[in-house]
Design an enzyme around this catalytic site. Structure first.
Site, mmCIF file in Angstrom:
data_model
loop_
_atom_site.group_PDB
_atom_site.id
_atom_site.type_symbol
_atom_site.label_atom_id
_atom_site.label_comp_id
_atom_site.label_asym_id
_atom_site.label_seq_id
_atom_site.Cartn_x
_atom_site.Cartn_y
_atom_site.Cartn_z
ATOM 1 C CG ASP A 81 -2.156 -0.866 0.995
ATOM 2 O OD1 ASP A 81 -2.056 -1.830 0.211
ATOM 3 O OD2 ASP A 81 -3.200 -0.595 1.605
ATOM 4 C CB CYS A 195 4.999 -0.036 8.191
ATOM 5 S SG CYS A 195 5.481 0.089 6.455
ATOM 6 C CD GLU A 491 -4.341 2.418 2.970
ATOM 7 O OE1 GLU A 491 -3.189 2.864 2.793
ATOM 8 O OE2 GLU A 491 -4.579 1.411 3.653
ATOM 9 C CB SER A 517 -2.614 4.810 5.502
ATOM 10 O OG SER A 517 -1.538 4.198 6.171
#
EC number: 4.2.1.9
Length: 616
Positions: A81, A195, A491, A517
């Site tokens: 993403d 992440c 997003e 997000s």
């Protein structure tokens, strides 16, 4: 007694052709009575959360074979993403969830596999595999790739923790020098793994643990740490046990729908609210519940959000803590332990280890366990070495963070907020609800009223924000970015990040029928339902209209009379074939995305496909 699904292709003279093909894959006569277990991997070199998964499927497969099963590996797609964000690639992210779910169904049903181990990690991969698992309802264990270590760099003579969002904000801030921006960019994402903050990937991997479909530690143990290898080894052994329990002992408690039942979904959502998880988790849990045929809706989430406090605050809501800190504080089971003591969990649930919630907490909650091996596992920490290799380090914290008054995870008495980290708002242009991550909203703007600045694409909004057309007090409205209208429900991390870089992070609101997000913070309200493309009132908002947001009272209102809204709706309908479409947007939409849009529902339904259109 259920029959092994794989017997369809391995038994009987008329399956000689199928057996011949199985033999060509390496199977022998002795394998044809064993369970065939799919190892569903998602390795790709496109995604840091998946770049280290290449050999982990083999690791699981070897344990399956050693435990009396036959392992067969295959791979799904995986979209990053962060790399897809800010351009047309983001249109493909959410639709990839349905493709992943379908591809798992296709492979498992086409080859009559008996069970699965799902090796996932990032944003749409875990949800897609979760949807497939509950759709198929065969024994399954999830084991994810694990979180990335937090980035660290020295700025103004101070070592600070970083993540992807910091790189985006600094890169867009004209006050930041090129040298500093470059330094942050190079430091933000130092290792393989999902992440490092409580973004969508880590939120979902925590939720599979709360649902009972993965092992303790799955949601928080770092991708780089040697201890994580044991989760993969255990998964290979345990899935054979679960498979035999179901097929040979008729024990339906081994099935995912009986583990991830409604009580487990409520626990998972309670965890999500308490830890301030990504708003995307709402979308994915609603979708997964539909696959499991569980009556779990926005109304249930709303009820939970009104009674669950925020017990954990992690990036992007604070830079003090990242997933490595959550793990040191006890991980998912540390948070669940505090929720259990507060009387906020359903206790009569089990996980893939066969343990009830009280049994799991007794063994794995660091504040009560006597198991030194468990305490050692939760001391697994970062090494601070750039790497793309799994299990490449064995560093440990000197001590655990069991300070429930001032640590990363808090007790009910010392909660960050009596209100949880997520809230459902309702109003006259969000009749079916919308979602805000309250964990990331400054107290000063929990109530906010301002004039609308309306944009019909993310690109248009970004241009306006960076061009100085959005000012303090504005309510930015981005519409026609829902599942159908985008299509793909992009997003909006870039608009929210750029508001921060322009000094407007605490001075503006952003509302959209798209989504955010997991890295988003600020007064960012998404999932407005119905979406604009489905006739939602958000399509009728005009520049200058006053919008009032009241998070404590769960309200969001367009301050117009019903008569004016009705008149605007009539004018919209008068556009004929152009009704409920953007007026001036130029966007190339592929056939694949148009096919997705033709069946997509609004976010309050999880953005799943509308089965009624297929006679379902």
């Amino acid at each position: 007694m259920p029959k092994y699904r794989s017997a369809t292709t391995t038994h009987g003279r008329n399956m000689a052709g199928a057996r011949a093909l199985w033999r060509a894959t390496g199977m022998t006569d002795s394998d044809f009575g064993k369970p065939i277990i799919a190892v569903v991997n998602s390795f790709t070199q496109f995604v840091p959360g998946h770049v280290h998964l290449r050999d982990l499927g083999k690791l699981v497969a070897e344990q399956i074979e050693a435990s009396g099963g036959v392992a067969k590996e295959f791979n799904t797609i995986a979209v990053d993403d962060g790399i897809a964000m800010g351009h047309g690639g983001m249109l493909y992210s959410l639709p990839s969830r349905e493709l992943i779910a379908d591809s798992v169904e296709y492979m498992v049903n086409a080859h009559c596999a008996d069970a699965m181990v799902c090796i996932s990690n990032c944003d749409k991969i875990t949800p897609g595999m979760l949807m497939a698992s509950l759709r198929l309802n065969i024994p399954v264990i999830f084991v994810s790739g694990g979180p990335m270590e937090a980035g660290k760099t020295k700025l103004s003579d101070q070592i600070i923790k970083l993540d992807l969002v910091d790189a985006m904000i600094q890169g867009a801030d004209p006050k930041v020098s090129d040298d500093q921006s470059n330094q942050v960019e190079r430091s933000a994402c130092p290792t393989c793994g999902s992440c490092s903050g409580m973004f969508t990937a880590n939120s979902m991997n925590c939720l599979t643990e709360a649902l009972g479909l993965s092992q303790p530690g799955n949601g928080s143990l770092l991708a780089t740490h040697a201890d994580r290898k044991q989760l993969f080894l255990n998964a290979g052994k345990r899935i054979v046990e679960l498979t035999k329990r179901y097929y040979e002992q008729n024990d339906e408690s081994a099935l995912p729908r009986n583990i991830a039942n409604k009580a487990a979904f409520e626990n998972a959502m309670t965890l999500d609210i308490a830890m301030g998880g990504s708003t995307n988790t709402v979308l994915h849990l609603l979708a997964a519940a539909q696959e499991a045929e569980i009556d779990f809706t926005m109304s249930d989430i709303d009820k939970l959000s009104r009674k669950v406090p925020q017990l954990c605050k992690v990036a992007p809501s604070t830079q003090k803590y990242h997933m490595e800190d959550v793990h040191r504080a006890g991980g998912v089971l540390g948070i669940l332990g505090e929720l259990d003591r507060a009387g906020l969990l359903n206790r009569n649930v089990k996980n893939v280890l066969g343990l009830t919630l009280p049994q799991t907490l007794e063994q794995y909650d660091i504040t009560v366990t006597q198991d030194e091996a468990v305490k050692k596992m939760f001391r697994a920490g970062p090494a601070g070495i750039r790497t793309t290799q799994a299990f490449s380090q064995d560093c440990r914290w000197d001590s655990l963070d069991d300070d429930r008054a001032a640590g990363c995870i808090r007790s009910l008495e010392y909660a960050y907020s009596k209100d949880g980290g997520l809230a459902v708002l309702y109003g006259n242009f969000a009749e079916n609800g919308c979602i805000v991550k309250t964990a990331g909203v400054d107290d000063s703007i929990l109530k906010f009223t301002g004039p609308a600045k309306v944009y019909e694409s993310q690109d248009e909004a970004v241009e306006a924000i960076l061009g100085g057309k959005v000012v303090e007090g504005d309510v930015v409205v981005i519409r026609y970015e829902g599942p159908k209208g985008g299509p793909g429900m992009q997003e909006m991390l870039y608009p929210t990040s750029f508001l921060k870089s322009m000094g407007l992070g605490k001075a503006c609101a952003l509302i959209t029928d798209g989504r955010f997000s997991g890295g988003t913070s600020g007064l960012s309200i998404g999932h407005v339902s119905p979406e604009a493309a489905s006739g939602g009132t958000i399509a009728l908002i005009e520049d200058g209209d006053t919008i009032a947001i009241d998070i404590p009272n769960r309200s969001i209102q367009l301050q117009l009379s019903e008569a004016e809204i009705a008149a605007r709706r009539e004018a919209q309908e008068a556009r004929g074939d152009k009704a409920w479409t953007p007026k001036n947007r130029q966007r190339q939409v592929s056939f694949a995305l148009r096919a997705y849009a033709s069946l997509a529902t609004s976010a309050d339904k999880g953005a799943v496909r509308d089965k009624s259109k297929l006679g379902g």
